[in-house]
Design a protein around this motif. Structure first.
Motif, PDB file in Angstrom:
ATOM      1  N   TRP A 194       0.833  -1.209   0.000  1.00 13.66           N
ATOM      2  CA  TRP A 194       0.000   0.000   0.000  1.00 13.66           C
ATOM      3  C   TRP A 194       0.866   1.256   0.000  1.00 13.66           C
ATOM      4  CZ3 TRP A 194      -4.953   1.013  -0.959  1.00 13.66           C
ATOM      5  CH2 TRP A 194      -5.401   2.311  -0.705  1.00 13.66           C
TER       6      TRP A 194
ATOM      7  N   TRP B 285      -3.336  -0.763  -6.579  1.00 12.83           N
ATOM      8  CA  TRP B 285      -4.014  -0.661  -5.282  1.00 12.83           C
ATOM      9  C   TRP B 285      -4.624  -1.983  -4.844  1.00 12.83           C
ATOM     10  CZ3 TRP B 285      -9.065  -2.048  -4.870  1.00 12.83           C
ATOM     11  CH2 TRP B 285      -9.807  -2.121  -6.053  1.00 12.83           C
TER      12      TRP B 285
ATOM     13  N   THR C  14      -4.853  -4.679  -1.094  1.00 13.83           N
ATOM     14  CA  THR C  14      -6.245  -4.946  -0.710  1.00 13.83           C
ATOM     15  C   THR C  14      -6.528  -6.444  -0.728  1.00 13.83           C
ATOM     16  OG1 THR C  14      -6.918  -2.811  -1.628  1.00 13.83           O
ATOM     17  CG2 THR C  14      -8.651  -4.416  -1.224  1.00 13.83           C
TER      18      THR C  14
ATOM     19  N   VAL D  92      -2.958   2.721   5.947  1.00 14.01           N
ATOM     20  CA  VAL D  92      -3.561   3.694   5.027  1.00 14.01           C
ATOM     21  C   VAL D  92      -3.396   5.107   5.577  1.00 14.01           C
ATOM     22  CG1 VAL D  92      -5.752   4.496   4.071  1.00 14.01           C
ATOM     23  CG2 VAL D  92      -5.181   2.058   4.012  1.00 14.01           C
TER      24      VAL D  92
ATOM     25  N   TRP E 125      -1.006   8.088   3.936  1.00 14.24           N
ATOM     26  CA  TRP E 125      -1.591   9.393   3.560  1.00 14.24           C
ATOM     27  C   TRP E 125      -0.842  10.542   4.223  1.00 14.24           C
ATOM     28  CZ3 TRP E 125      -4.200  12.695   7.059  1.00 14.24           C
ATOM     29  CH2 TRP E 125      -4.788  13.821   6.466  1.00 14.24           C
TER      30      TRP E 125
END
Length: 244
Positions: free
Chosen positions: A152, A176, A180, A209, A213
């Motif tokens: 990720w 992506w 997942t 995640v 970010w």
């Protein structure tokens, strides 16, 4: 299979014959990383159970298991966690944060983060030490979940924050759906250990995640240190969830 060999040489202390690193091999190694993590975790879980059977106090067994995992990975992931903490804790533009991460010293943010994260891992392992085969599966699941986070952090659309190093080699290399799919498979596998395992995988994924970010905004992209930080946070989440 060259990607698996590269993953073993990169992510463990195993004396694997070296290969010339390329972007393609790096991308393949990240996809193999959860498998490598599961094997390392199973060995660490066996060590934990063995120490408990010998009468070693649970917390000591947990600390020794954490130390084994650090040694088995050359301390890369722990070092990445420390450097990421110091980078996120400093003031200034991305260039300043990256400079702090390159300095090699250990600041206050790194020390506190290591104490909390590794302490939480050791305490969780202490709770699992007496569960026998369940502990082996728990540590294997946690280690695999942490390494699924690599994919990720290195997903497409996130550039390398600086040239050179592992981050630049693998940045933007993963669709992506790869992380997942790994997280979904691990969450399903975790059902064999109970609902807390699945909750831990989901929580670990959420932490990765969020970290990805935030670090992409703060550093201007991803680095190899963020890979290590993501691994340690997700691993901790699964271990803590399984120990409750």
């Amino acid at each position: 299979m060259r990607s698996l060999r590269f993953a073993l040489g990169l992510l463990t202390v195993l004396p694997v014959r070296p290969v010339d690193p390329t972007a393609r091999l790096g991308a393949g190694a990240l996809r193999w990383a959860p498998v490598v993590g599961a094997v390392l975790g199973a060995v660490a879980g066996g060590l934990l159970v063995g120490l408990a059977a010998l009468g070693v106090p649970p917390l000591v067994a947990g600390l020794l298991t954490v130390g084994f995992l650090a040694l088995a990975t050359r301390g890369m992931h722990v070092d990445g966690l420390a450097d990421s903490a110091d980078g996120l804790g400093c003031y200034g533009p991305p260039e300043r944060a990256l400079a702090v991460m390159r300095e090699g010293g250990v600041g206050a943010f790194a020390v506190v983060t290591l104490v909390v994260v590794l302490g939480a891992q050791a305490a969780a392992l202490a709770e699992l030490a007496s569960t026998g085969p369940t502990a082996v599966g728990a540590v294997a699941l946690a280690a695999a979940t942490g390494r699924a986070g690599f994919c990720w952090v290195a997903r497409r659309g996130v550039p390398a924050a600086r040239p050179g190093g592992l981050g630049a080699l693998v940045a933007g290399s993963q669709p992506w759906w790869v992380p997942t799919a790994w997280w979904a498979a691990l969450a399903a596998a975790g059902l064999a250990l109970g609902p807390h395992a699945t909750i831990g995988v989901v929580l670990g994924a959420a932490l990765v995640v969020t970290l990805s970010w935030h670090t992409a905004r703060r550093f201007g992209g991803m680095t190899g240190d963020v890979l290590g930080a993501a691994c340690e946070l997700a691993t901790t989440a699964v271990l803590v969830a399984l120990s409750t």
